[in-house]
Structures are given as C-alpha cells and as structure tokens.
Design a protein around this motif. Structure first.
Motif, PDB file in Angstrom:
ATOM      1  N   ILE A  86     -22.332  13.890  45.773  1.00 51.92           N
ATOM      2  CA  ILE A  86     -23.358  12.897  46.109  1.00 51.92           C
ATOM      3  C   ILE A  86     -23.616  12.944  47.609  1.00 51.92           C
ATOM      4  O   ILE A  86     -22.687  12.820  48.407  1.00 51.92           O
ATOM      5  CB  ILE A  86     -22.898  11.480  45.712  1.00 51.92           C
ATOM      6  CG1 ILE A  86     -22.474  11.451  44.247  1.00 51.92           C
ATOM      7  CG2 ILE A  86     -23.994  10.471  45.989  1.00 51.92           C
ATOM      8  CD1 ILE A  86     -21.724  10.199  43.865  1.00 51.92           C
ATOM      9  N   ARG A  87     -24.864  13.111  47.993  1.00 52.62           N
ATOM     10  CA  ARG A  87     -25.246  13.112  49.404  1.00 52.62           C
ATOM     11  C   ARG A  87     -25.166  11.695  49.965  1.00 52.62           C
ATOM     12  O   ARG A  87     -25.560  10.742  49.315  1.00 52.62           O
ATOM     13  CB  ARG A  87     -26.671  13.635  49.587  1.00 52.62           C
ATOM     14  CG  ARG A  87     -26.838  15.066  49.199  1.00 52.62           C
ATOM     15  CD  ARG A  87     -26.360  15.932  50.325  1.00 52.62           C
ATOM     16  NE  ARG A  87     -26.460  17.328  49.936  1.00 52.62           N
ATOM     17  CZ  ARG A  87     -25.780  18.271  50.513  1.00 52.62           C
ATOM     18  NH1 ARG A  87     -24.967  17.984  51.489  1.00 52.62           N
ATOM     19  NH2 ARG A  87     -25.883  19.496  50.118  1.00 52.62           N
ATOM     20  N   SER A  88     -24.668  11.555  51.166  1.00 55.79           N
ATOM     21  CA  SER A  88     -24.502  10.239  51.792  1.00 55.79           C
ATOM     22  C   SER A  88     -25.822   9.496  51.934  1.00 55.79           C
ATOM     23  O   SER A  88     -25.866   8.275  51.807  1.00 55.79           O
ATOM     24  CB  SER A  88     -23.867  10.387  53.175  1.00 55.79           C
ATOM     25  OG  SER A  88     -22.607  10.961  53.065  1.00 55.79           O
ATOM     26  N   ARG A  89     -26.907  10.211  52.163  1.00 55.95           N
ATOM     27  CA  ARG A  89     -28.185   9.548  52.403  1.00 55.95           C
ATOM     28  C   ARG A  89     -28.743   8.834  51.177  1.00 55.95           C
ATOM     29  O   ARG A  89     -29.623   7.989  51.312  1.00 55.95           O
ATOM     30  CB  ARG A  89     -29.204  10.540  52.952  1.00 55.95           C
ATOM     31  CG  ARG A  89     -29.610  11.610  51.982  1.00 55.95           C
ATOM     32  CD  ARG A  89     -30.717  12.487  52.566  1.00 55.95           C
ATOM     33  NE  ARG A  89     -31.106  13.480  51.602  1.00 55.95           N
ATOM     34  CZ  ARG A  89     -30.911  14.776  51.738  1.00 55.95           C
ATOM     35  NH1 ARG A  89     -30.340  15.228  52.832  1.00 55.95           N
ATOM     36  NH2 ARG A  89     -31.287  15.604  50.796  1.00 55.95           N
ATOM     37  N   VAL A  90     -28.264   9.160  49.970  1.00 57.14           N
ATOM     38  CA  VAL A  90     -28.752   8.494  48.764  1.00 57.14           C
ATOM     39  C   VAL A  90     -27.820   7.388  48.280  1.00 57.14           C
ATOM     40  O   VAL A  90     -28.079   6.747  47.275  1.00 57.14           O
ATOM     41  CB  VAL A  90     -29.010   9.490  47.611  1.00 57.14           C
ATOM     42  CG1 VAL A  90     -30.072  10.500  47.990  1.00 57.14           C
ATOM     43  CG2 VAL A  90     -27.734  10.162  47.161  1.00 57.14           C
ATOM     44  N   ILE A  91     -26.735   7.128  49.012  1.00 59.03           N
ATOM     45  CA  ILE A  91     -25.782   6.089  48.629  1.00 59.03           C
ATOM     46  C   ILE A  91     -26.208   4.753  49.231  1.00 59.03           C
ATOM     47  O   ILE A  91     -26.376   4.647  50.450  1.00 59.03           O
ATOM     48  CB  ILE A  91     -24.356   6.432  49.095  1.00 59.03           C
ATOM     49  CG1 ILE A  91     -23.868   7.717  48.420  1.00 59.03           C
ATOM     50  CG2 ILE A  91     -23.405   5.284  48.823  1.00 59.03           C
ATOM     51  CD1 ILE A  91     -22.528   8.211  48.925  1.00 59.03           C
ATOM     52  N   ASP A  92     -26.384   3.736  48.372  1.00 61.06           N
ATOM     53  CA  ASP A  92     -26.645   2.382  48.863  1.00 61.06           C
ATOM     54  C   ASP A  92     -25.340   1.719  49.262  1.00 61.06           C
ATOM     55  O   ASP A  92     -25.225   1.168  50.345  1.00 61.06           O
ATOM     56  CB  ASP A  92     -27.350   1.536  47.809  1.00 61.06           C
ATOM     57  CG  ASP A  92     -28.859   1.664  47.868  1.00 61.06           C
ATOM     58  OD1 ASP A  92     -29.373   2.283  48.801  1.00 61.06           O
ATOM     59  OD2 ASP A  92     -29.516   1.131  46.956  1.00 61.06           O
ATOM     60  N   TYR A  93     -24.368   1.744  48.368  1.00 63.38           N
ATOM     61  CA  TYR A  93     -23.049   1.231  48.715  1.00 63.38           C
ATOM     62  C   TYR A  93     -21.996   1.770  47.764  1.00 63.38           C
ATOM     63  O   TYR A  93     -22.298   2.267  46.710  1.00 63.38           O
ATOM     64  CB  TYR A  93     -23.026  -0.306  48.768  1.00 63.38           C
ATOM     65  CG  TYR A  93     -23.253  -0.992  47.441  1.00 63.38           C
ATOM     66  CD1 TYR A  93     -22.195  -1.315  46.603  1.00 63.38           C
ATOM     67  CD2 TYR A  93     -24.529  -1.354  47.042  1.00 63.38           C
ATOM     68  CE1 TYR A  93     -22.415  -1.953  45.401  1.00 63.38           C
ATOM     69  CE2 TYR A  93     -24.754  -2.004  45.850  1.00 63.38           C
ATOM     70  CZ  TYR A  93     -23.695  -2.305  45.029  1.00 63.38           C
ATOM     71  OH  TYR A  93     -23.905  -2.943  43.838  1.00 63.38           O
ATOM     72  N   VAL A  94     -20.739   1.626  48.177  1.00 63.56           N
ATOM     73  CA  VAL A  94     -19.592   2.058  47.377  1.00 63.56           C
ATOM     74  C   VAL A  94     -18.685   0.845  47.203  1.00 63.56           C
ATOM     75  O   VAL A  94     -18.347   0.174  48.182  1.00 63.56           O
ATOM     76  CB  VAL A  94     -18.813   3.194  48.073  1.00 63.56           C
ATOM     77  CG1 VAL A  94     -17.591   3.579  47.271  1.00 63.56           C
ATOM     78  CG2 VAL A  94     -19.710   4.396  48.286  1.00 63.56           C
ATOM     79  N   ARG A  95     -18.322   0.579  45.967  1.00 64.66           N
ATOM     80  CA  ARG A  95     -17.416  -0.536  45.677  1.00 64.66           C
ATOM     81  C   ARG A  95     -16.101   0.032  45.163  1.00 64.66           C
ATOM     82  O   ARG A  95     -16.092   0.889  44.293  1.00 64.66           O
ATOM     83  CB  ARG A  95     -18.040  -1.466  44.637  1.00 64.66           C
ATOM     84  CG  ARG A  95     -17.219  -2.720  44.425  1.00 64.66           C
ATOM     85  CD  ARG A  95     -17.962  -3.701  43.598  1.00 64.66           C
ATOM     86  NE  ARG A  95     -17.916  -3.231  42.208  1.00 64.66           N
ATOM     87  CZ  ARG A  95     -18.350  -3.937  41.188  1.00 64.66           C
ATOM     88  NH1 ARG A  95     -18.927  -5.093  41.383  1.00 64.66           N
ATOM     89  NH2 ARG A  95     -18.253  -3.462  39.964  1.00 64.66           N
ATOM     90  N   ILE A  96     -14.992  -0.449  45.715  1.00 61.03           N
ATOM     91  CA  ILE A  96     -13.673  -0.022  45.290  1.00 61.03           C
ATOM     92  C   ILE A  96     -13.277  -0.867  44.084  1.00 61.03           C
ATOM     93  O   ILE A  96     -13.357  -2.098  44.131  1.00 61.03           O
ATOM     94  CB  ILE A  96     -12.640  -0.197  46.426  1.00 61.03           C
ATOM     95  CG1 ILE A  96     -13.123   0.475  47.705  1.00 61.03           C
ATOM     96  CG2 ILE A  96     -11.286   0.340  46.000  1.00 61.03           C
ATOM     97  CD1 ILE A  96     -13.472   1.931  47.593  1.00 61.03           C
TER      98      ILE A  96
END
Length: 66
Positions: A55-65
């Motif tokens: 996954i490219r960083s520019r398409v990530i809205d957020y990451v939840r643990i």
C-alpha cells in the motif's frame, strides 16, 4: 516522517488500514518503508491463505492498531 517512525513500532501487530477511496484492509503489518507499507491480509475470509498487500503511503487515510 513521524508517520513512518510511529508505524515502524507497530510491525507485527494487527492493523486496520483505511484508504482514501474508502476501502479497508485488515491484517498484520509486515513492513514499513518511507513510501509504502506491507500488510499480510486474508485473501479469502474463512480460509487459511494469506496475501501480502503493498500500500502506497499517499493513499492511506489512517491506520488503526487492533
């Protein structure tokens, strides 16, 4: 840069990655690079097969643990 450093501390943990198009990918955070993350996700829910998703960083809205 802080996004990258923070994510590196969560390698090997279960995560939920929400993309800018609304898609959600759930799996284990395997690798974190400056412009990408790799998540090992189930390819077919209910089966033992897994799939590594780049996954490219520019398409990530957020990451939840999880």
């Amino acid at each position: 840069m802080s996004f990258y450093l923070k994510l590196r501390t969560y390698q090997g943990r279960d995560v939920e990655v929400v993309l800018s198009n609304g898609e959600v990918i759930v799996g284990v955070l395997i690798k974190v690079g400056f412009s990408f993350v790799v998540v090992q996700a189930l390819s077919i829910p209910g089966y033992s097969g897994t799939e590594d998703v780049l996954i490219r960083s520019r398409v990530i809205d957020y990451v939840r643990i999880l």
